[in-house]
Design an enzyme around this catalytic site. Structure first.
Site, PDB file in Angstrom:
ATOM      1  N   LYS A 126      34.090  32.870  45.529  1.00  0.00           N
ATOM      2  CA  LYS A 126      33.320  33.525  46.606  1.00  0.00           C
ATOM      3  C   LYS A 126      32.502  32.513  47.394  1.00  0.00           C
ATOM      4  O   LYS A 126      32.246  32.719  48.576  1.00  0.00           O
ATOM      5  CB  LYS A 126      32.442  34.641  46.042  1.00  0.00           C
ATOM      6  CG  LYS A 126      33.261  35.863  45.624  1.00  0.00           C
ATOM      7  CD  LYS A 126      32.554  37.177  45.893  1.00  0.00           C
ATOM      8  CE  LYS A 126      33.528  38.333  45.725  1.00  0.00           C
ATOM      9  NZ  LYS A 126      32.955  39.646  45.949  1.00  0.00           N
ATOM     10  N   LYS A 208      44.669  38.580  45.727  1.00  0.00           N
ATOM     11  CA  LYS A 208      44.564  40.022  45.468  1.00  0.00           C
ATOM     12  C   LYS A 208      44.129  40.773  46.725  1.00  0.00           C
ATOM     13  O   LYS A 208      43.457  40.211  47.597  1.00  0.00           O
ATOM     14  CB  LYS A 208      43.626  40.309  44.294  1.00  0.00           C
ATOM     15  CG  LYS A 208      42.171  40.313  44.618  1.00  0.00           C
ATOM     16  CD  LYS A 208      41.381  40.997  43.505  1.00  0.00           C
ATOM     17  CE  LYS A 208      39.917  41.015  43.907  1.00  0.00           C
ATOM     18  NZ  LYS A 208      39.109  42.017  43.310  1.00  0.00           N
ATOM     19  N   LYS A 211      38.921  44.639  49.755  1.00  0.00           N
ATOM     20  CA  LYS A 211      38.396  45.470  50.855  1.00  0.00           C
ATOM     21  C   LYS A 211      37.599  44.660  51.872  1.00  0.00           C
ATOM     22  O   LYS A 211      37.429  45.085  52.999  1.00  0.00           O
ATOM     23  CB  LYS A 211      37.577  46.641  50.313  1.00  0.00           C
ATOM     24  CG  LYS A 211      36.413  46.270  49.404  1.00  0.00           C
ATOM     25  CD  LYS A 211      35.682  47.525  48.988  1.00  0.00           C
ATOM     26  CE  LYS A 211      35.620  47.728  47.499  1.00  0.00           C
ATOM     27  NZ  LYS A 211      34.985  46.664  46.714  1.00  0.00           N
TER      28      LYS A 211
HETATM   29  N1  AQP Z   1      43.669  44.216  44.353  1.00  0.00           N
HETATM   30  C1  AQP Z   1      43.272  44.857  43.277  1.00  0.00           C
HETATM   31  N2  AQP Z   1      44.177  45.298  42.371  1.00  0.00           N
HETATM   32  C2  AQP Z   1      43.768  45.981  41.277  1.00  0.00           C
HETATM   33  N3  AQP Z   1      42.478  46.266  40.993  1.00  0.00           N
HETATM   34  C3  AQP Z   1      41.551  45.869  41.866  1.00  0.00           C
HETATM   35  N4  AQP Z   1      40.203  45.995  41.891  1.00  0.00           N
HETATM   36  C4  AQP Z   1      39.729  45.409  43.007  1.00  0.00           C
HETATM   37  N5  AQP Z   1      40.742  44.897  43.733  1.00  0.00           N
HETATM   38  C5  AQP Z   1      41.883  45.152  43.052  1.00  0.00           C
HETATM   39  C6  AQP Z   1      39.421  46.693  40.877  1.00  0.00           C
HETATM   40  O1  AQP Z   1      38.649  47.693  41.527  1.00  0.00           O
HETATM   41  C7  AQP Z   1      37.436  47.881  40.799  1.00  0.00           C
HETATM   42  C8  AQP Z   1      36.257  47.902  41.724  1.00  0.00           C
HETATM   43  O2  AQP Z   1      36.176  46.638  42.351  1.00  0.00           O
HETATM   44  P1  AQP Z   1      34.856  46.185  43.073  1.00  0.00           P
HETATM   45  O3  AQP Z   1      34.731  46.906  44.340  1.00  0.00           O
HETATM   46  O4  AQP Z   1      33.701  46.337  42.153  1.00  0.00           O
HETATM   47  O5  AQP Z   1      34.969  44.630  43.305  1.00  0.00           O
HETATM   48  P2  AQP Z   1      36.136  43.668  43.620  1.00  0.00           P
HETATM   49  O6  AQP Z   1      37.015  43.471  42.422  1.00  0.00           O
HETATM   50  O7  AQP Z   1      35.504  42.422  44.163  1.00  0.00           O
HETATM   51  O8  AQP Z   1      36.967  44.459  44.727  1.00  0.00           O
HETATM   52  P3  AQP Z   1      37.353  43.965  46.163  1.00  0.00           P
HETATM   53  O9  AQP Z   1      38.119  45.060  46.808  1.00  0.00           O
HETATM   54  O10 AQP Z   1      38.020  42.612  46.109  1.00  0.00           O
HETATM   55  O11 AQP Z   1      35.935  43.880  46.848  1.00  0.00           O
HETATM   56  P4  AQP Z   1      35.312  42.693  47.672  1.00  0.00           P
HETATM   57  O12 AQP Z   1      36.324  42.396  48.749  1.00  0.00           O
HETATM   58  O13 AQP Z   1      34.035  43.221  48.223  1.00  0.00           O
HETATM   59  O14 AQP Z   1      35.102  41.544  46.740  1.00  0.00           O
HETATM   60  C9  AQP Z   1      37.360  46.764  39.755  1.00  0.00           C
HETATM   61  O15 AQP Z   1      37.707  47.307  38.490  1.00  0.00           O
HETATM   62  C10 AQP Z   1      38.407  45.772  40.213  1.00  0.00           C
HETATM   63  O16 AQP Z   1      38.970  45.036  39.129  1.00  0.00           O
END
Ligand code: AQP
Length: 343
Positions: A126, A208, A211
């Site tokens: 990050k 991955k 969002k």
């Molecule tokens: N691409 C993915 N495939 C499978 N699982 C995923 N998760 C996130 N992206 C994927 C799972 O979703 C849950 C909630 O995630 P989060 O919002 O707490 O944080 P994150 O993993 O950082 O998700 P993002 O979408 O990538 O958010 P940003 O872009 O803000 O960093 C978790 O259980 C995660 O594993």
């Protein structure tokens, strides 16, 4: 203490364990969040005592527009209801409405070493993608996550590969604290769900799906219209080779196959048989249609919950009240042990 891996098979449903899961309102949740996490939460909520948080405190480790953050927090809360979580059975709440998270995080910061935080790979990733805002919150994010988990004395935490290191740190911190002050925290185990696919970016399938990706073509939001879903999947990166099968160097196709498999329940072999002799055009249309059908009921229920803002607020207050009661119990215990004067 040795770490136990709990799976759907060896979990003990007769003794309801506590489980905690969080999702950040840092954007509109994606198909990755849905297939990798949310889809399983409803099942988890019937097998375990569940607490499900909208992790807005975590979201501000990356700069957020206040208006959007508020809107997204309400939307993600409504989404948790839309996927079928029942506020009568589970605790569903906004993290910032439970001050004990920030309070315990501060205390635990003082029981966490700089060196161990420096090894966190998500911080390194990050910091690269947010080089203009490498703040201390981003660095100590795993300590806040430890506080989230330990406040509810969670036995289990569903984790994907990217969160495993953070859960290990939470266990280390809890063991350290318990070692100094006597048993205070339950040591959480990782919960590995049955499915929980890792969905990759549609534009760069080695990354991955996220969002907060600046390129909206790289992800499918759970609220995208059928037309948008079709368009994004049609423009997903594949390869020049043309065959629908799972293989090395075919990350784009592998990703679409995994999405299709999660939505239809078909195995890779069945998918390969279905598309034998067909091109990527046919395959992509089928994947898009499966995703549209998968997300349709979620979208419909979401619209229903978002219409009644008074009820949404009411449910948020109810969730926060229960969460505060449980979290404060743990926090008071910790404050006493550390030596603070309790009012
Ligand atoms: N691409 C993915 N495939 C499978 N699982 C995923 N998760 C996130 N992206 C994927 C799972 O979703 C849950 C909630 O995630 P989060 O919002 O707490 O944080 P994150 O993993 O950082 O998700 P993002 O979408 O990538 O958010 P940003 O872009 O803000 O960093 C978790 O259980 C995660 O594993």
């Amino acid at each position: 203490m040795e770490e136990k891996i709990i799976t759907t098979e060896n979990a003990q449903p007769e003794r309801k364990k506590k489980i905690l899961s969080c999702i950040q309102p840092s954007g509109i949740p994606t198909l990755g969040n849905y297939l990798g996490a949310l889809k399983n939460w409803t099942k988890l909520s019937s097998d375990f005592d569940g607490a499900f948080a909208v992790a807005d405190l975590h979201a501000i480790t990356v700069r957020q527009d206040p208006k959007k953050l508020r809107q997204q927090s309400n939307e993600v809360f409504a989404l948790l209801l839309a996927i079928g979580l029942d506020p009568e059975k589970s605790i569903i709440f906004l993290q910032s409405q439970v001050p004990a998270h920030s309070q315990l995080a501060w205390i635990l910061n003082c029981y966490t070493q700089f060196g161990e935080m420096s090894r966190m790979t998500q911080f390194k990733d990050k910091s690269l993608s947010h080089a203009d805002n490498i703040n201390v919150g981003l660095f100590s994010y795993p300590v806040l996550m430890a506080a989230d988990i330990l406040l509810y004395q969670a036995d289990l935490v569903p984790v994907g590969a990217d969160q495993k290191q953070h859960l290990e740190i939470a266990r280390d911190i809890a063991n350290r604290f318990n070692g100094i002050y006597g048993k205070t925290f339950t040591i959480p185990d990782p919960y590995i769900g049955k499915s929980g696919a890792r969905v990759m970016s549609l534009q760069d399938p080695t990354k991955k799906m996220s969002k907060s990706d600046p390129n909206p073509k790289s992800y499918i939001s759970v609220f995208d219209t059928p037309e948008q879903i079709m368009k994004k999947i049609k423009s997903a990166v594949t390869d020049s080779e043309g065959g629908v099968y799972y293989g090395e160097g075919k990350e784009g196709v592998n990703n679409l196959m995994s999405i299709y498999s999660c939505c239809t329940g078909l195995t890779n072999e069945q998918i390969e048989a279905e598309f034998q002799g067909k091109g990527y055009g046919d395959f992509k249309v089928a994947v898009a249609e499966a995703v549209i059908e998968e997300l349709r009921p979620v979208r419909e229920k979401f619209d229903y919950y978002m219409k009644d803002t008074a009820e949404l607020k009411n449910l948020q207050a109810k969730g926060a009240e229960t969460a505060n009661r449980i979290a404060d119990r743990t926090l008071t215990k910790v404050m006493k042990k550390v030596g603070f004067v309790i009012p």
